[in-house]
Design a protein around this motif. Sequence first.
Motif, PDB file in Angstrom:
ATOM      1  N   ALA A 199       6.412 -21.037  76.781  1.00  0.00           N
ATOM      2  CA  ALA A 199       7.848 -21.469  76.732  1.00  0.00           C
ATOM      3  C   ALA A 199       8.890 -20.526  77.100  1.00  0.00           C
ATOM      4  O   ALA A 199      10.070 -20.438  77.788  1.00  0.00           O
TER       5      ALA A 199
ATOM      6  N   ILE B 139      11.306 -23.570  72.604  1.00  0.00           N
ATOM      7  CA  ILE B 139      11.674 -22.151  73.016  1.00  0.00           C
ATOM      8  C   ILE B 139      11.834 -21.541  71.570  1.00  0.00           C
ATOM      9  O   ILE B 139      11.670 -20.636  71.313  1.00  0.00           O
TER      10      ILE B 139
ATOM     11  N   PRO C  54      17.005 -31.051  78.398  1.00  0.00           N
ATOM     12  CA  PRO C  54      15.951 -31.802  77.504  1.00  0.00           C
ATOM     13  C   PRO C  54      16.118 -33.489  77.768  1.00  0.00           C
ATOM     14  O   PRO C  54      17.223 -33.798  78.287  1.00  0.00           O
TER      15      PRO C  54
ATOM     16  N   TYR D 179      11.308 -19.184  80.274  1.00  0.00           N
ATOM     17  CA  TYR D 179      12.744 -19.166  79.958  1.00  0.00           C
ATOM     18  C   TYR D 179      13.208 -17.742  80.503  1.00  0.00           C
ATOM     19  O   TYR D 179      14.128 -17.626  80.995  1.00  0.00           O
TER      20      TYR D 179
ATOM     21  N   ASN E  49      12.162 -31.809  74.616  1.00  0.00           N
ATOM     22  CA  ASN E  49      12.843 -30.918  73.906  1.00  0.00           C
ATOM     23  C   ASN E  49      12.552 -29.292  74.128  1.00  0.00           C
ATOM     24  O   ASN E  49      11.921 -28.758  73.351  1.00  0.00           O
ATOM     25  N   SER E  50      12.940 -29.039  75.404  1.00  0.00           N
ATOM     26  CA  SER E  50      12.561 -27.376  76.031  1.00  0.00           C
ATOM     27  C   SER E  50      13.145 -26.495  74.900  1.00  0.00           C
ATOM     28  O   SER E  50      12.719 -25.524  74.481  1.00  0.00           O
TER      29      SER E  50
ATOM     30  N   TRP F 275       7.461 -30.182  75.833  1.00  0.00           N
ATOM     31  CA  TRP F 275       8.521 -29.253  76.436  1.00  0.00           C
ATOM     32  C   TRP F 275       9.626 -30.025  77.296  1.00  0.00           C
ATOM     33  O   TRP F 275      10.711 -29.759  77.564  1.00  0.00           O
ATOM     34  N   ILE F 276       9.169 -31.382  77.800  1.00  0.00           N
ATOM     35  CA  ILE F 276       9.993 -32.097  78.758  1.00  0.00           C
ATOM     36  C   ILE F 276      11.159 -32.908  77.884  1.00  0.00           C
ATOM     37  O   ILE F 276      12.364 -32.819  78.008  1.00  0.00           O
TER      38      ILE F 276
ATOM     39  N   ALA G 233      17.750 -22.700  80.418  1.00  0.00           N
ATOM     40  CA  ALA G 233      17.013 -23.439  79.647  1.00  0.00           C
ATOM     41  C   ALA G 233      17.063 -24.992  80.551  1.00  0.00           C
ATOM     42  O   ALA G 233      17.956 -25.404  81.028  1.00  0.00           O
ATOM     43  N   MET G 234      15.816 -25.421  80.302  1.00  0.00           N
ATOM     44  CA  MET G 234      15.876 -27.081  81.271  1.00  0.00           C
ATOM     45  C   MET G 234      16.330 -27.744  80.356  1.00  0.00           C
ATOM     46  O   MET G 234      16.389 -27.890  78.949  1.00  0.00           O
TER      47      MET G 234
END
Length: 456
Positions: free
Chosen positions: A115, A108, A129, A119, A103-104, A100-101, A126-127
């Motif tokens: 995820a 997704i 990456p 979102y 490549n969020s 997740w951290i 989106a966070m």
Amino acid sequence: MKKVPYRHSISKVLGVSLIVFLLFSVSIFAQDGGSAEGASAEVADSGDSSGDPAKGKALFNQNCAACHSLTRKMTGPALANVESRLSDDEGLDREWLYSWIKNSPGLIASGDAYANKVYNEYNQAAMTPFPTLSNEDIDNILAYTAAPPKTAAPAAAAAGEASGSGSGSSGDGVSNELVLAALALVFGLLVVMLFLVNKTLRRIAEANGVDLSQEESAKRLPLWKAFAKNQFLVLVTVVFLLLGSAYFAYGWMMQVGVDQGYAPVQPIHYSHRIHAGDNKIECKYCHSSARVSKTSGIPSLNVCMNCHKSIYQVADETLEEGKREYGIDYNKEIKKLYAAVGWDEENQKYTGESQPVKWVRIHNLPDFAYFNHSQHVSVAGIECQQCHGPVEEMEVMYQYSPLTMGWCVNCHRETDIKVEGNAYYEKIHAELSKKYGVDKLTAAQMGGLECGKCHY
């Protein structure tokens, strides 16, 4: 000759004073040593063994703090104990957090249920990456989020109160009352010494046959009578008083309408020292109209919210400094900002219920005086500090310069015109330089002293 008693009194008192001072110094250094040993004996718990919370804090502040807090929802969710919460509530492990951290968006897009839940919950924001973060970096960040909040400042305050018998203490651990008591003791010893010296000198005088009572009772002419009989001294004094009164009257009248040093209390405390000094925010980021307008303008509160949507509180050391040095709770001032713009901290959105802020104007020229900020800032390239002083050091903004006509005229006489990159001045600069026989022209030589420049 009569024997004079107490001729060694001064030596005795000095000896006793020296002994008392040495004993007091030893007790103070003993306290300092005990405090230092106690402080050095404290050992901090490193928290999670799978990562370094100290390194994690630095990484968190660098990469995560703009959108996340440990204890409250911001642009993203609160991250305190995030790993244990995801493990208990969603059954997700650390490998999921790595994905997740780093490549969020990819997680997704893969259709991961949690995820996509996050979102959609946060308005599909989106966070960012972070593919450059290693697993070790993420372990350190997770260790920081799992570490209990530190309460070092309150503990230190409590320790200070306990060691000082409920009283304040100085920075080295010595009680203020103890220092005051030592000063009072020294003062008392000085009084005793003066009394003994006076007594000894009187005894010596009596032994030598000097009658002090007759000397003291000798009648003298009162000072005011002696002054009144000296006509020259009276004349000089009257002239001096008249000239002094005229000087101070002139100085007072010349200050009418001059507000140099004026520092009003604003409805929301704003520290230029923190924003322009510590954080190095450019003056024209907030006062953007100074580049293109006559006035520098009062910044819109939306400019403040560009940062304070995420910065909802200051660092603990900054908060303590504000309370201790200036009597200001910076966090409460941020809450005033939120109330003015109608910002809902809990839901991270505007309510639409705003309140006007009644700022108090500081710099105010007379209506008959024209001044254009853009001409000075953009064309002349003058720094803000030249007129407004060291703003980056001001906790409370105040009027630094007198802003009088004489002050402006002197500046025009001393300031050279900048012609580099400004073709408008090239021709007239060449003509006037030839006329005055100089290489550089001042604003005054370019017409900066003409009445119509500022009064029309």
